[in-house]
Write a protein that holds these residues in place. Structure first.
Motif, PDB file in Angstrom:
ATOM      1  N   ALA A  17       0.827  -1.208   0.000  1.00 25.29           N
ATOM      2  CA  ALA A  17       0.000   0.000   0.000  1.00 25.29           C
ATOM      3  C   ALA A  17       0.863   1.260   0.000  1.00 25.29           C
ATOM      4  CB  ALA A  17      -0.928  -0.008   1.213  1.00 25.29           C
ATOM      5  N   ARG A  18       1.932   1.264   0.791  1.00 26.42           N
ATOM      6  CA  ARG A  18       2.819   2.437   0.860  1.00 26.42           C
ATOM      7  C   ARG A  18       3.446   2.736  -0.499  1.00 26.42           C
ATOM      8  NH1 ARG A  18       5.176   4.884   5.046  1.00 26.42           N
ATOM      9  NH2 ARG A  18       4.614   3.173   6.454  1.00 26.42           N
ATOM     10  N   ARG A  19       3.959   1.692  -1.162  1.00 25.18           N
ATOM     11  CA  ARG A  19       4.588   1.877  -2.467  1.00 25.18           C
ATOM     12  C   ARG A  19       3.579   2.383  -3.492  1.00 25.18           C
ATOM     13  NH1 ARG A  19       8.274   2.197  -0.355  1.00 25.18           N
ATOM     14  NH2 ARG A  19       8.019   4.201  -1.397  1.00 25.18           N
ATOM     15  N   LEU A  44      -0.659   6.382   5.840  1.00 26.44           N
ATOM     16  CA  LEU A  44      -0.110   6.212   4.501  1.00 26.44           C
ATOM     17  C   LEU A  44      -0.696   7.183   3.479  1.00 26.44           C
ATOM     18  CD1 LEU A  44      -0.186   2.307   4.243  1.00 26.44           C
ATOM     19  CD2 LEU A  44       1.719   3.750   4.959  1.00 26.44           C
ATOM     20  N   GLY A  45      -1.740   7.880   3.868  1.00 23.23           N
ATOM     21  CA  GLY A  45      -2.431   8.726   2.907  1.00 23.23           C
ATOM     22  C   GLY A  45      -3.405   7.945   2.053  1.00 23.23           C
ATOM     23  N   ALA A  46      -3.890   6.823   2.579  1.00 24.40           N
ATOM     24  CA  ALA A  46      -4.849   5.971   1.878  1.00 24.40           C
ATOM     25  C   ALA A  46      -6.194   6.025   2.594  1.00 24.40           C
ATOM     26  CB  ALA A  46      -4.335   4.534   1.823  1.00 24.40           C
ATOM     27  N   ALA A  47      -7.188   5.365   2.010  1.00 30.78           N
ATOM     28  CA  ALA A  47      -8.481   5.204   2.663  1.00 30.78           C
ATOM     29  C   ALA A  47      -8.490   3.849   3.367  1.00 30.78           C
ATOM     30  CB  ALA A  47      -9.605   5.282   1.639  1.00 30.78           C
ATOM     31  N   GLY A  48      -9.386   3.691   4.331  1.00 29.97           N
ATOM     32  CA  GLY A  48      -9.505   2.430   5.058  1.00 29.97           C
ATOM     33  C   GLY A  48     -10.949   2.061   5.272  1.00 29.97           C
ATOM     34  N   ALA A  49     -11.247   0.761   5.253  1.00 32.07           N
ATOM     35  CA  ALA A  49     -12.624   0.297   5.415  1.00 32.07           C
ATOM     36  C   ALA A  49     -12.609  -1.179   5.759  1.00 32.07           C
ATOM     37  CB  ALA A  49     -13.415   0.516   4.114  1.00 32.07           C
ATOM     38  N   ALA A 130       8.489  -7.593   2.347  1.00 34.34           N
ATOM     39  CA  ALA A 130       7.980  -6.337   2.891  1.00 34.34           C
ATOM     40  C   ALA A 130       9.116  -5.379   3.229  1.00 34.34           C
ATOM     41  CB  ALA A 130       7.132  -6.618   4.131  1.00 34.34           C
ATOM     42  N   ALA A 131      10.207  -5.905   3.794  1.00 33.30           N
ATOM     43  CA  ALA A 131      11.331  -5.046   4.185  1.00 33.30           C
ATOM     44  C   ALA A 131      11.952  -4.360   2.972  1.00 33.30           C
ATOM     45  CB  ALA A 131      12.384  -5.873   4.918  1.00 33.30           C
ATOM     46  N   ASN A 132      11.973  -5.042   1.846  1.00 31.69           N
ATOM     47  CA  ASN A 132      12.571  -4.461   0.644  1.00 31.69           C
ATOM     48  C   ASN A 132      11.696  -3.374   0.032  1.00 31.69           C
ATOM     49  OD1 ASN A 132      14.483  -6.375   1.133  1.00 31.69           O
ATOM     50  ND2 ASN A 132      14.311  -7.410  -0.834  1.00 31.69           N
ATOM     51  N   LEU A 133      10.406  -3.416   0.321  1.00 25.54           N
ATOM     52  CA  LEU A 133       9.478  -2.430  -0.211  1.00 25.54           C
ATOM     53  C   LEU A 133       9.329  -1.211   0.692  1.00 25.54           C
ATOM     54  CD1 LEU A 133       6.615  -4.836  -1.358  1.00 25.54           C
ATOM     55  CD2 LEU A 133       8.035  -3.461  -2.881  1.00 25.54           C
TER      56      LEU A 133
END
Length: 205
Positions: A17-19, A44-49, A130-133
């Motif tokens: 999601a961050r990427r 993250l600047g995303a929406a959540g639901a 995940a760590a690489n992203l």
């Protein structure tokens, strides 16, 4: 592109999601706990639901739930997902004293997820960690396979936004079993060499 990340409160879902947000993609993080999804998404600047709401009205659903809950989650979300394409990043692993290995199930988890849905499923991203992203698109290739051309095109577009390498079409969904097993390979390599390994394919123009 608008993307729902089901299981987006987990480590890999959060990294994806961050990427995607950094790449300008509109992201909705889904979770069984809507409040938790909104809290993680806000950072993250995303929406959540909750999962049911998250998968409605998107172009692609990324299935990043834990493998042992993936099939049941797909069954529960069948009506909400409808015909929206799904990208499964799930991998079933067995942990033991000798290391990590794929389970003995001959059918990929991606195929079993597809059997629960009315939507095409593609599989991919199994060699990414995940760590690489976490901080920037890694210098790796992202591998994707699937049978539905339109769904695979969307998944490859998404994969290309996650890495600085290439998004690679690895053929039909039957290849998903091999890609899912690649997660075990990467985990074992990283553990053995205390590394953050990824994959780059050579010889592709």
């Amino acid at each position: 592109m608008r993307v729902a990340v089901v299981g987006g409160t987990g480590s890999f879902g959060q990294a994806v999601a961050r990427r995607l947000v950094d790449a300008g993609v509109e992201v909705v993080i889904g979770s069984r706990d809507a409040e938790r999804a909104r809290e993680r998404a806000a950072a993250l600047g995303a929406a959540g639901a909750n999962n049911d709401d998250a998968v409605r009205g998107v172009d692609l659903v990324v299935f990043a739930v834990k493998a042992d809950a993936a099939v049941e989650t797909a069954r529960d979300l069948r009506q909400s997902i409808g015909s929206t394409p799904v990208l499964s990043v799930c991998a079933e692993l067995e942990f033991g004293p000798g290391g990590v290995k794929p389970t003995r199930n001959v059918t990929s988890i991606a195929k079993r997820i597809e059997d629960e849905l009315d939507a095409p499923v593609v599989a991919g991203l199994h060699s990414l960690a995940a760590a690489n992203l976490a901080d920037a698109p890694p210098d790796e290739d992202a591998l994707v396979c699937g049978d539905d051309a339109s769904a695979k095109k969307l998944a490859l577009e998404l994969a290309g936004r996650l890495v600085s390498g290439r998004a690679v079409d690895c053929g039909p969904l039957a290849s998903a079993r091999a890609l899912e097993g690649m997660t075990a390979v990467i985990v074992n390599v990283n553990k053995r060499y205390k590394a953050h390994a990824g994959l780059r394919l050579t010889g592709i123009p």
